[in-house]
Structures are given as structure tokens and as C-alpha cells.
Design an enzyme around this catalytic site. Sequence first.
Site, mmCIF file in Angstrom:
data_model
loop_
_atom_site.group_PDB
_atom_site.id
_atom_site.type_symbol
_atom_site.label_atom_id
_atom_site.label_comp_id
_atom_site.label_asym_id
_atom_site.label_seq_id
_atom_site.Cartn_x
_atom_site.Cartn_y
_atom_site.Cartn_z
ATOM 1 N NE ARG A 173 -0.410 -2.783 4.538
ATOM 2 C CZ ARG A 173 -1.680 -3.178 4.475
ATOM 3 N NH1 ARG A 173 -2.612 -2.584 5.211
ATOM 4 N NH2 ARG A 173 -2.035 -4.173 3.704
ATOM 5 C CB SER A 189 5.460 -5.276 0.776
ATOM 6 O OG SER A 189 4.782 -6.457 0.412
ATOM 7 C CD GLU A 198 3.797 -1.993 3.418
ATOM 8 O OE1 GLU A 198 3.728 -3.002 4.136
ATOM 9 O OE2 GLU A 198 3.197 -1.888 2.334
#
EC number: 1.3.1.98
Length: 308
Positions: free
Chosen positions: A176, A227, A297
Site C-alpha cells: 500500500r 479499509s 491506510e
Amino acid sequence: MTQSLPSIFIDNGNCEIQPYVSLADMTTFRVGGAAEWFIAPHNLKELQASYAWANEQALPITFLGAGSNLLISDQGLPGLVISTRYLRQRTFDPETCQVTAYAGESLPKLAWQAAKRGWSGLEWAVGIPGTVGGALVMNAGAHGGCTADVLTEVHALDKDGTVQVLKPEHMAFQYRSSILQQSPKPVLLGVFQLHANQSAEQVKATTQSHLDHRLSTQPYDWPSCGSVFRNPLPRTAGWLIEQSGLKGYSLGGAQVAQKHANFILNSGNATATDIFNLIHYVQQKVEENWSLLLKPEVKMLGKFPQIT
């Protein structure tokens, strides 16, 4: 910020930069303040012109795609916000099995268009509510696949407005993460290498299966960003949050989802500050229980309260 400023026209009057534009409806959380200046370019020429204008004015620049994976402060954002929502174009080269997609192109739509051709490689992307530009910056991924797996090159703007071509080895891809987070550049487009090694029916079936799984396990009744935390492998953030007894926990109008604990929902009247405070509370409780600090995130933009 002031609401009384007039629009600014650049590029011989063809390109309008608007003052004080609300950003809440441009994010999937449906929260956040206004942009000091805002533009949604309709083509790359307008993007380059607005980017050059902001640099000439020494203004901070923020790029906004689908608004997922993002939390914008209630105070809004200074400088120029450039939305890529109109920069949607994709081409499929049947000879090379390569896909070229502009920054504002929908990732799920791109995945489906590839699947209908029987081109594999983007099945994982079907349920990610973002754009190609965001996927390149974040190295978006799911179901064991990610952007880095299929990327051939990225076209981005240097500060002087020239187009730079970045190859995968320049992108410093990690989980990520990419070099575009540490050294931001405006993303124009990405080129992806797919594979015609299955039938269209097989690729569509896999794509649909990934989408069905996402719809059955993740909450879509209320606004969210997707998320919230990175998974601290081998465990998942959702499991740690659930085991900390936080499913359904609320602060103001923000709530930890019952269906999937790594989602925070805007239950109808949340502010960005509510969501920010709940993120911090979840981090505290998980750290108390597991001696592990969850890393967000979601990208937070603008000014938020000081955490003591």
C-alpha cells in the site's frame, strides 16, 4: 478561507479555477471542508495549465480522485485541489495486451472491461472504489493481487510541467505504498500489462467472485473510506479490532462497522473530527490489548486536533 472571491480563468480563459468549493460530496466518507481553490480539468492540457498556475502562485496542491481511502479535515484544504474526475479514458491494445488508462479512470470499470476481453491481471481491482491514479499512488490491491503486479509504466508531471515516464523499478512499491507518496507528482496515466491466457468467461467468473466476496463481507449501507488500517501481517486489522471489543463502537457520528471492524462508518451526521477521534481511539485500544500500533491506510489531509 473566504467565499467572496471570484473565479480565476487561466489558459486564455479556457480553464476556470473556482474558490471555496465544498469537498465533502467528493469523498466516500461524505465529510470534510472546502478547497481554497478547486478545478476539475477536462483534459491533460487543462491539468498542466492549472498545475503550472498553482506552482507559480506557490500554492500547495492536492489531487483528488474518487475520494476513497481519504479523510479531509473539517477545516478544508489550503491551496489548489485538482480533481481528476473528468480525466477518464482507456485504450486496449489487442496486439500487446496492454491497457492504458488515465488517472481519473474508475478501477472497477477498468477491471470489468479487461475481464470482458478475457484479459487477466486486474480481477482483484473490481471491488476497490477508486481510480487508476489513486491505485498507482497507493499500490492498491486485494485478493492477493496489487497494482505493482501489472504495472508497465506511469506518466507523471514534473514540477516544471514536463511529462516523466516512471518504470516499475522507479516506483519503490511496497504494501500500500509507492514513491509517489514520498515524492508526490501529478499522475497522468498508467500502462498495465495483462494476459490473454484464459477465456473471457473464466476471467469474468473470477472477477465476479471477488466482487461477491467483497459485497458479502464489507459494509456498504453507510459512507466509509474502505479499509481504515493496514493489515499488520500475519494478522488482520479487522480481527485485532474485533477482538478488542470495538465492533459497533461509536464516537459522535462515526462508528466501527459491525460487519467488518476495519471499516469506520459515517452513520449519518459524522464530522471528519469524529472519524479522526475514533481512529485514534481504536489505535489506543488495540495497542493496549496487543502491544501493536495500527497504521492508518486512510490518508488524512488538512488540520486535525492535536493528540495528547
